[in-house]
Scaffold this active site. Sequence first.
Site, PDB file in Angstrom:
ATOM      1  N   HIS A 138       0.906  -1.239  -0.029  1.00  0.00           N
ATOM      2  CA  HIS A 138      -0.077  -0.075   0.005  1.00  0.00           C
ATOM      3  C   HIS A 138       0.885   1.375   0.254  1.00  0.00           C
ATOM      4  O   HIS A 138       1.926   1.244   0.317  1.00  0.00           O
ATOM      5  CB  HIS A 138      -0.971   0.015   1.209  1.00  0.00           C
ATOM      6  CG  HIS A 138      -0.187   0.066   2.549  1.00  0.00           C
ATOM      7  ND1 HIS A 138       0.614  -0.945   3.185  1.00  0.00           N
ATOM      8  CD2 HIS A 138      -0.085   1.228   3.394  1.00  0.00           C
ATOM      9  CE1 HIS A 138       1.209  -0.386   4.365  1.00  0.00           C
ATOM     10  NE2 HIS A 138       0.670   0.654   4.202  1.00  0.00           N
ATOM     11  N   HIS A 289       4.625   0.250  -0.064  1.00  0.00           N
ATOM     12  CA  HIS A 289       5.477  -0.603   0.985  1.00  0.00           C
ATOM     13  C   HIS A 289       4.763  -1.506   1.570  1.00  0.00           C
ATOM     14  O   HIS A 289       3.396  -1.528   1.499  1.00  0.00           O
ATOM     15  CB  HIS A 289       5.982   0.382   1.898  1.00  0.00           C
ATOM     16  CG  HIS A 289       5.123   1.008   2.916  1.00  0.00           C
ATOM     17  ND1 HIS A 289       4.368   2.299   2.260  1.00  0.00           N
ATOM     18  CD2 HIS A 289       4.665   0.954   3.914  1.00  0.00           C
ATOM     19  CE1 HIS A 289       3.469   2.786   3.333  1.00  0.00           C
ATOM     20  NE2 HIS A 289       3.783   1.962   4.186  1.00  0.00           N
TER      21      HIS A 289
END
Length: 333
Positions: A138, A289
């Site tokens: 996300h 990430h």
Amino acid sequence: MRTDRTAYGEVPPTAQEVGKANAAGVEVGPVAGHIGAEISGVDLTEPLDSAVVAAIRAAVLRWKVVFFRGQRLDHAGHIAFARRFGEPVVLGRRGGASPRDFPEIETTADRLELGGRYGMEHAEWLERRRHSLLRGWHCDHGARVDPPAATILRAETVPPYGGDTTWSNLAAAYAGLSAPVREFVDGLRAEHRLGVGYQARPGDDAYLRHLLDHQVASVHPLVRVHPETGERVLFVNGYYLEQIVDVSRAESRLLLEMLLEQATRPEYTVRFRWEPGSVAFWDNRATIHLAPGDNAHLGHPRVMHRVMLTGDIPAGVDGRPSEPVTGTEPGRW
């Protein structure tokens, strides 16, 4: 706006940028081929002159995420450092672990409270949110119409092993697509919605009711143009992205699976081993990430503090900006 590219679509540092960094005593050491650099020669607790700030900014734009080690930042110093690069976000709601006197800071240990609020152990809540590897990837607050421009995360306490974070370079992922696919996705848009990856519990689910009562959704370009570098960025993630608009759900599912697999290919990623005093500073417009999923069972605390910087409204290749659907408006948190 920079428009020069390497073969992989990334923006190389100019000789002027390298010269400024060297003159300021800033050392930038890349740690992976497409993303990530470790910066040394800087004490973030000290006042930073404009040359140092410019060198750090150039490194973030080039390498998408940069790392500092052995820093002694407290909450006030963390915020002061962030302000050199933008306006910190002030969240409307935070958990009990976040410092009351510093509204710009969110402590990630707050997440440990969320499952309990809705009748779940933390491990179950986490599993239902991230039931597949791709679902965990996300950007921060991607369902907003104006996601944060950057995040600065510092480690206070970390487990002796486990707890690493991984980032991926979405500009490199876009450039790695074949030319016909790049041309195709340039014109697409997709709905990003809070909580679409969550797998509900059987029967009544208090967390699902919370998500439905607090919807946040926006339509973003599937390829955004970075406002500072001019790079085209594959604007996909696993947690917020629900549906590519103007295509069927079956087509959307297959396209998103392909694009998410492209975005998270190992060669576009970097993994960081945290230590107390480590700081990561990433471009939230050009990365996604993956928070760690290997430490919750270890029984060791992991206390991290983050400050996010206010972002702009993304724009696509055609110049069209993102549009709010529900629960979001620019600048209002």
